[in-house]
Design a protein around this motif. Structure first.
Motif, PDB file in Angstrom:
ATOM      1  N   MET A   1       0.837  -1.197   0.000  1.00  0.00           N
ATOM      2  CA  MET A   1       0.000   0.000   0.000  1.00  0.00           C
ATOM      3  C   MET A   1       0.874   1.251   0.000  1.00  0.00           C
ATOM      4  O   MET A   1       1.808   1.365   0.773  1.00  0.00           O
ATOM      5  CB  MET A   1      -0.911   0.008   1.235  1.00  0.00           C
ATOM      6  N   TYR A   2       0.537   2.173  -0.912  1.00  0.00           N
ATOM      7  CA  TYR A   2       1.248   3.438  -0.962  1.00  0.00           C
ATOM      8  C   TYR A   2       0.586   4.426  -0.007  1.00  0.00           C
ATOM      9  O   TYR A   2      -0.635   4.409   0.183  1.00  0.00           O
ATOM     10  CB  TYR A   2       1.241   4.004  -2.382  1.00  0.00           C
ATOM     11  N   PRO A   3       1.338   5.322   0.601  1.00  0.00           N
ATOM     12  CA  PRO A   3       0.722   6.342   1.461  1.00  0.00           C
ATOM     13  C   PRO A   3      -0.145   7.280   0.635  1.00  0.00           C
ATOM     14  O   PRO A   3       0.176   7.570  -0.523  1.00  0.00           O
ATOM     15  CB  PRO A   3       1.933   7.076   2.052  1.00  0.00           C
ATOM     16  N   PRO A   4      -1.250   7.743   1.198  1.00  0.00           N
ATOM     17  CA  PRO A   4      -2.137   8.635   0.443  1.00  0.00           C
ATOM     18  C   PRO A   4      -1.460   9.981   0.180  1.00  0.00           C
ATOM     19  O   PRO A   4      -0.580  10.408   0.928  1.00  0.00           O
ATOM     20  CB  PRO A   4      -3.344   8.798   1.380  1.00  0.00           C
ATOM     21  N   ILE A   6      -0.703  13.979   0.056  1.00  0.00           N
ATOM     22  CA  ILE A   6      -0.837  14.917   1.162  1.00  0.00           C
ATOM     23  C   ILE A   6      -2.165  15.665   1.110  1.00  0.00           C
ATOM     24  O   ILE A   6      -2.735  16.024   2.140  1.00  0.00           O
ATOM     25  CB  ILE A   6       0.356  15.911   1.163  1.00  0.00           C
ATOM     26  N   GLN A   7      -2.706  15.893  -0.113  1.00  0.00           N
ATOM     27  CA  GLN A   7      -3.972  16.620  -0.209  1.00  0.00           C
ATOM     28  C   GLN A   7      -5.152  15.799   0.295  1.00  0.00           C
ATOM     29  O   GLN A   7      -6.233  16.368   0.549  1.00  0.00           O
ATOM     30  CB  GLN A   7      -4.232  17.076  -1.651  1.00  0.00           C
ATOM     31  N   ASP A   8      -4.948  14.481   0.442  1.00  0.00           N
ATOM     32  CA  ASP A   8      -6.021  13.626   0.967  1.00  0.00           C
ATOM     33  C   ASP A   8      -5.883  13.387   2.469  1.00  0.00           C
ATOM     34  O   ASP A   8      -6.707  12.665   3.038  1.00  0.00           O
ATOM     35  CB  ASP A   8      -6.029  12.282   0.240  1.00  0.00           C
ATOM     36  N   ARG A   9      -4.868  13.937   3.087  1.00  0.00           N
ATOM     37  CA  ARG A   9      -4.681  13.755   4.522  1.00  0.00           C
ATOM     38  C   ARG A   9      -5.613  14.682   5.304  1.00  0.00           C
ATOM     39  O   ARG A   9      -6.151  15.665   4.767  1.00  0.00           O
ATOM     40  CB  ARG A   9      -3.236  14.057   4.892  1.00  0.00           C
ATOM     41  N   PRO A  10      -5.783  14.450   6.619  1.00  0.00           N
ATOM     42  CA  PRO A  10      -6.590  15.352   7.450  1.00  0.00           C
ATOM     43  C   PRO A  10      -5.998  16.762   7.486  1.00  0.00           C
ATOM     44  O   PRO A  10      -4.803  16.969   7.219  1.00  0.00           O
ATOM     45  CB  PRO A  10      -6.556  14.686   8.828  1.00  0.00           C
ATOM     46  N   LEU A  11      -6.844  17.716   7.845  1.00  0.00           N
ATOM     47  CA  LEU A  11      -6.429  19.119   7.843  1.00  0.00           C
ATOM     48  C   LEU A  11      -5.226  19.379   8.742  1.00  0.00           C
ATOM     49  O   LEU A  11      -4.288  20.094   8.311  1.00  0.00           O
ATOM     50  CB  LEU A  11      -7.608  20.004   8.271  1.00  0.00           C
ATOM     51  N   PRO A  12      -5.156  18.867   9.971  1.00  0.00           N
ATOM     52  CA  PRO A  12      -3.962  19.124  10.796  1.00  0.00           C
ATOM     53  C   PRO A  12      -2.669  18.632  10.142  1.00  0.00           C
ATOM     54  O   PRO A  12      -1.630  19.280  10.249  1.00  0.00           O
ATOM     55  CB  PRO A  12      -4.256  18.377  12.101  1.00  0.00           C
ATOM     56  N   VAL A  13      -2.733  17.496   9.455  1.00  0.00           N
ATOM     57  CA  VAL A  13      -1.535  16.967   8.792  1.00  0.00           C
ATOM     58  C   VAL A  13      -1.113  17.879   7.647  1.00  0.00           C
ATOM     59  O   VAL A  13       0.081  18.151   7.457  1.00  0.00           O
ATOM     60  CB  VAL A  13      -1.796  15.535   8.286  1.00  0.00           C
ATOM     61  N   ARG A  14      -2.087  18.378   6.872  1.00  0.00           N
ATOM     62  CA  ARG A  14      -1.768  19.272   5.761  1.00  0.00           C
ATOM     63  C   ARG A  14      -1.166  20.584   6.262  1.00  0.00           C
ATOM     64  O   ARG A  14      -0.201  21.100   5.684  1.00  0.00           O
ATOM     65  CB  ARG A  14      -3.013  19.546   4.923  1.00  0.00           C
ATOM     66  N   VAL A  15      -1.698  21.112   7.345  1.00  0.00           N
ATOM     67  CA  VAL A  15      -1.172  22.362   7.900  1.00  0.00           C
ATOM     68  C   VAL A  15       0.246  22.155   8.428  1.00  0.00           C
ATOM     69  O   VAL A  15       1.151  22.970   8.176  1.00  0.00           O
ATOM     70  CB  VAL A  15      -2.103  22.879   9.015  1.00  0.00           C
TER      71      VAL A  15
END
Length: 283
Positions: A1-4, A6-15
């Motif tokens: 499995m590839y990591p999703p 960054i634009q599909d990650r939760p908002l705190p992770v993107r920030v």
């Protein structure tokens, strides 16, 4: 499995990702900004302690004129061009021949020779300082441009051969067999078939070798002493005075020294990227 993505990650992770990215960019670009800001200042600004504020007087042209008028910077520049260009040409020729031999011509001890090429890339070059200096002295080449050319060519050919061999191995053997059936010599095969196919790899390799040799300071310090043979990196260090250092002149000289490799990268950017990424995706 590839990591999703960054634009599909939760908002705190993107920030958090953006914050870390901006901090990393700022940390990387801050020294470059400092050099540019220092290069455009007059000496009076630096003596007054104005390092990060707006310059009271812009003196970029004057600083460039001063480094070439008050020091043999032009000669250092020519020395660097001669050493670097000659080394790049020599490395490309030798490494291409060696890569083809190691990839397509079976001979006794080929694996051992290839292993030596690999092992040589893991030897810390600092430990070679004393034997290399001794060899250069015994050959009568100390304090000459040829000492730098010969050493850099020998040292970079190992890495370049390892780099090119992987590209040559991927070439189908049918190309060689068809060319031999047509009566082509081995050097004709290399020049008219292999070299055109290796053009992206050779372009990427030339940029890497050019940058390594152009930015070298350690071996220039070990093998060169007089101004007649000093490259640009060693010449810039000579601008530092015993009692007062003109950092504006050193910064201006550093910008001038950075222009050739940057220009070469942008001129060969298309081939450079292709040379580094060819074979990354299986078709």
């Amino acid at each position: 499995m590839y990591p999703p993505p960054i634009q599909d990650r939760p908002l705190p992770v993107r920030v958090a990702y953006r914050l870390v990215l901006y901090v990393a960019i700022a940390a990387w670009i801050a020294p470059l900004i400092a050099i540019v800001m220092t290069a455009i200042r007059a000496q009076g600004d630096l003596l007054a302690g104005n390092y990060w504020g707006m310059p009271q007087q812009f003196a970029l042209v004057e600083n460039f004129r001063e480094i070439f008028a008050s020091s043999p910077m032009g000669m250092f520049f020519v020395n660097s061009i001669v050493v670097t260009v000659t080394t790049v040409v020599g490395v490309l020729v030798l490494s291409t021949l060696a890569a083809v031999a190691l990839a397509k011509y079976p001979f006794p001890g080929r694996t051992l020779v290839f292993s030596m090429f690999i092992a040589g890339n893991f030897v810390p070059y600092q430990i070679l300082m004393i034997p290399v200096r001794g060899i250069v002295l015994s050959l009568g080449l100390y304090d000459s441009i040829w000492a730098l050319i010969i050493f850099h060519t020998a040292f970079q050919t190992g890495f370049a051969t390892l780099f090119l061999r992987n590209f040559v191995v991927a070439l189908p053997n049918e190309l060689f067999e068809a060319a031999r059936l047509e009566g082509a010599s081995e050097f004709t095969i290399i020049w008219q078939i292999i070299v055109p196919l290796l053009r992206p790899a050779l372009a990427g390799l030339s940029v890497l070798v050019f940058t390594f040799v152009w930015n070298d300071y350690f071996w220039a310090l070990v093998l060169v002493q007089s101004d007649a043979a000093k490259p640009l990196t060693l010449g810039l260090a000579g601008l530092k005075g015993e009692w007062l250092t003109a950092w504006n002149l050193i910064s201006a000289g550093s910008l001038a020294a950075a222009l050739p490799p940057v220009a070469l990268f942008f001129l060969t950017q298309k081939h450079f990227v292709a040379g580094l990424t060819v074979g990354a995706v299986k078709s």
